[in-house]
Design a protein around this motif. Structure first.
Motif, short mmCIF file in Angstrom:
data_model
loop_
_atom_site.label_atom_id
_atom_site.label_comp_id
_atom_site.label_asym_id
_atom_site.label_seq_id
_atom_site.Cartn_x
_atom_site.Cartn_y
_atom_site.Cartn_z
N GLN A 131 0.81 -1.22 0.00
CA GLN A 131 0.00 0.00 0.00
C GLN A 131 0.85 1.27 0.00
N GLY A 132 2.15 1.12 0.08
CA GLY A 132 3.03 2.28 0.04
C GLY A 132 3.76 2.50 1.34
N ALA A 133 4.20 3.74 1.55
CA ALA A 133 4.97 4.09 2.74
C ALA A 133 4.05 4.32 3.94
N TYR A 134 4.54 4.00 5.13
CA TYR A 134 3.79 4.26 6.34
C TYR A 134 4.78 4.54 7.48
N ALA A 135 4.32 5.29 8.47
CA ALA A 135 5.17 5.66 9.61
C ALA A 135 5.30 4.50 10.58
N LEU A 136 6.50 4.27 11.06
CA LEU A 136 6.75 3.25 12.07
C LEU A 136 6.61 3.85 13.46
N LYS A 137 6.21 3.01 14.41
CA LYS A 137 6.14 3.45 15.80
C LYS A 137 7.53 3.35 16.42
N VAL A 138 7.93 4.43 17.09
CA VAL A 138 9.23 4.49 17.74
C VAL A 138 9.00 4.57 19.25
N GLU A 139 9.70 3.77 19.99
CA GLU A 139 9.49 3.69 21.44
C GLU A 139 9.59 5.06 22.11
N GLU A 140 10.57 5.85 21.70
CA GLU A 140 10.77 7.17 22.30
C GLU A 140 9.81 8.23 21.76
N GLY A 141 9.09 7.89 20.70
CA GLY A 141 8.14 8.81 20.09
C GLY A 141 8.50 9.20 18.68
N SER A 142 9.80 9.36 18.40
CA SER A 142 10.28 9.75 17.08
C SER A 142 11.76 9.48 16.99
N ALA A 143 12.29 9.56 15.79
CA ALA A 143 13.74 9.39 15.61
C ALA A 143 14.49 10.48 16.37
N ALA A 144 13.99 11.72 16.31
CA ALA A 144 14.66 12.83 16.99
C ALA A 144 14.68 12.62 18.50
N GLN A 145 13.57 12.12 19.06
CA GLN A 145 13.52 11.86 20.49
C GLN A 145 14.42 10.68 20.87
N GLN A 146 14.53 9.72 19.98
CA GLN A 146 15.48 8.63 20.22
C GLN A 146 16.90 9.18 20.25
N ALA A 147 17.21 10.08 19.33
CA ALA A 147 18.54 10.70 19.30
C ALA A 147 18.81 11.46 20.59
N ALA A 148 17.81 12.22 21.07
CA ALA A 148 17.98 12.97 22.31
C ALA A 148 18.22 12.04 23.50
N ALA A 149 17.54 10.90 23.52
CA ALA A 149 17.72 9.95 24.61
C ALA A 149 19.11 9.31 24.57
N LEU A 150 19.59 9.05 23.37
CA LEU A 150 20.90 8.40 23.21
C LEU A 150 22.06 9.37 23.36
N LEU A 151 21.79 10.67 23.18
CA LEU A 151 22.84 11.70 23.22
C LEU A 151 22.50 12.74 24.28
N PRO A 152 22.53 12.38 25.56
CA PRO A 152 22.11 13.31 26.61
C PRO A 152 22.99 14.54 26.74
N ASP A 153 24.21 14.48 26.23
CA ASP A 153 25.13 15.61 26.35
C ASP A 153 25.29 16.37 25.04
N SER A 154 24.39 16.11 24.09
CA SER A 154 24.38 16.84 22.82
C SER A 154 23.15 17.73 22.77
N ARG A 155 23.15 18.66 21.83
CA ARG A 155 22.01 19.58 21.65
C ARG A 155 21.25 19.10 20.41
N VAL A 156 20.21 18.31 20.64
CA VAL A 156 19.53 17.63 19.53
C VAL A 156 18.37 18.47 19.00
N THR A 157 18.34 18.62 17.69
CA THR A 157 17.23 19.27 16.99
C THR A 157 16.77 18.33 15.87
N ALA A 158 15.71 18.73 15.18
CA ALA A 158 15.20 17.93 14.06
C ALA A 158 14.89 18.86 12.90
N ALA A 159 15.28 18.47 11.69
CA ALA A 159 15.03 19.31 10.51
C ALA A 159 15.41 18.54 9.25
#
Length: 242
Positions: A131-159
């Protein structure tokens, strides 16, 4: 003079209000080094090309330094290639453009190299079926939030989620007519990312909220893929009335 005869104290002046800041007042980012993790893939390669073409110093990162250097040599424009670790260490801003299935593992391995860095996650967790592309469920909520959780000492943004890799890499195209939705927790950081997007002709960075809203932005790419397939296009986004 009695206490009743003492002159009345002057009323305290209310503190002056700080002037309202112009949301389009953005910093000069022309001297910052931009690293692109996943810079040998279509999206990362396209972003590296556009930013370098706009005059930004760019380093492409890959798991293999030789592969990164090959891509850099093909693009030219003073772009350098390095392994992911060196790319992260040498860059002021690090764009994460790796495939979703390698997202967590890549960031975990680079946690120390990314301490204090401004990280821009543009990864879209998507699946594909008949049926095409669809969004996956991410435990942290999103890829950006996963990045923020994995990089607590970085300044994470999304764009940079909604950009066509085809348009980014097309050397005949002078301007890319699109807005870039920028999300993050600290205004100074999102301002930098907005300014970086604005370095690319035709492009504009627009603040779109905190990281908790990144899921909607990432998921929208599935809809854009459907639009592009139906209309044989390379659709982007424009935000009106701002």
């Amino acid at each position: 003079m009695t206490t009743n005869d003492a002159p009345a104290a002057a009323p305290a002046k209310a503190p002056a209000k700080a002037p309202v800041r112009d949301p389009w007042e953005l910093p000069d980012v022309s001297g910052l080094v931009v690293g692109v993790l996943g810079g040998t893939g279509d999206q990362g390669r396209g972003l590296a090309y556009r930013l370098a073409r706009a005059g930004q110093k760019v380093i492409i990162g890959s798991r293999a330094a030789e592969r990164a250097q090959t891509a850099a040599d093909e693009l030219g424009l003073g772009i350098e290639g390095a392994d992911n670790s060196e790319c992260a260490r040498r860059s002021d801003i690090v764009i994460v453009a790796v495939p979703w299935d390698g997202h967590a593992k890549t960031l975990e391995a680079l946690r120390e190299d990314l301490v204090g860095k401004l990280v821009v996650d543009c990864v879209n967790p998507l699946g594909f079926d008949k049926q095409g592309a669809y969004a996956l469920k991410v435990e942290e909520g999103s890829a950006a939030q996963q990045a923020a959780a994995l990089l607590p000492d970085s300044r994470v943004t999304a764009a940079f989620h909604h950009l066509s890799a085809v348009l980014l890499q097309d050397e005949s195209i002078e301007e890319i007519d699109t807005d870039v939705m920028v999300l993050g927790e600290v205004r100074a950081d999102t301002d930098i990312v907005q300014a970086l997007a604005g370095r690319i002709p035709g492009m504009r960075g627009v603040f779109a909220g905190r990281l908790r809203g990144a899921h909607q932005v990432e998921s929208l790419v599935a809809n854009l893929i459907s639009v592009n397939r139906r209309y044989k296009a390379h659709a982007g986004l424009r935000i009106t009335d701002v």
